[in-house]
Design an enzyme around this catalytic site. Structure first.
Site, mmCIF file in Angstrom:
data_model
loop_
_atom_site.group_PDB
_atom_site.id
_atom_site.type_symbol
_atom_site.label_atom_id
_atom_site.label_comp_id
_atom_site.label_asym_id
_atom_site.label_seq_id
_atom_site.Cartn_x
_atom_site.Cartn_y
_atom_site.Cartn_z
ATOM 1 N N CYS A 77 0.849 -1.202 0.000
ATOM 2 C CA CYS A 77 0.000 0.000 0.000
ATOM 3 C C CYS A 77 0.880 1.246 0.000
ATOM 4 C CB CYS A 77 -0.907 -0.078 1.222
ATOM 5 S SG CYS A 77 -1.543 1.477 1.849
ATOM 6 N N CYS A 80 0.360 3.802 2.721
ATOM 7 C CA CYS A 80 0.852 3.300 4.014
ATOM 8 C C CYS A 80 2.334 3.595 4.164
ATOM 9 C CB CYS A 80 0.624 1.791 4.132
ATOM 10 S SG CYS A 80 -1.107 1.300 4.091
#
Ligand SMILES: [Zn+2]
Length: 156
Positions: A77, A80
């Site tokens: 991600c 993230c």
């Protein structure tokens, strides 16, 4: 830079000076702890804690004497990865006031399901054993701190 993890009794921090691992037990959290090797002060974790098991996560939430900020994330991600250094800043600046923990929802998918995590990164605040706030999406450290204090104040 040290590392931090959990075991059944508390938080394991690697000394930032000499890498010796020390346990900060939940029962004595906040008491002065010094590295037995080099005497560096280790009283409060100042970096995000990697959660490696659901059981240890549950103990942390139930027993931690400080509010806990949980970052639900996954390695693939992009946002993230952007938020990771911001969480490091929060962990360093709020050492002794907050614990910042990271839950990899690929490895601990049962936690992601239990908390109904549909997008990552999602950050949730726990205090007194229950969730008091949640937000999704990457944001800078100042905004994370504002979200956490707002969540805690709304409980007061
Ligand atoms: Zn040391």
């Amino acid at each position: 830079m040290g590392t931090a993890s959990l075991d059944q009794q508390g938080v394991i921090v690697a000394c930032p000076q000499c890498s010796q691992k020390n346990r900060l037990t939940y029962a004595r959290f906040g008491h002065a702890v010094r590295c037995p090797v080099c005497k560096t002060n280790l009283s409060a974790p100042a970096l995000p804690i990697e959660v490696d098991s659901t059981a240890n996560f549950d103990r942390l939430i139930a027993q931690a004497p400080l509010p806990v900020v949980v970052d639900f994330w996954a390695p693939w991600c992009g946002p993230c990865r952007m938020v990771a250094p911001e969480l490091q800043k929060v962990a360093a600046r709020q050492a002794g006031r907050l614990l910042v923990v990271k839950v990899n929802t690929d490895e601990l998918s049962d936690l992601g399901q239990r908390f109904g995590i549909r997008s990552i990164p999602t950050m949730a605040v726990f205090a007194g054993g229950r969730e008091v706030g949640r937000t999704s999406g990457a944001r800078p450290a100042n905004d994370i701190e504002a979200f956490v204090s707002g969540s805690l104040n709304s409980e007061a």
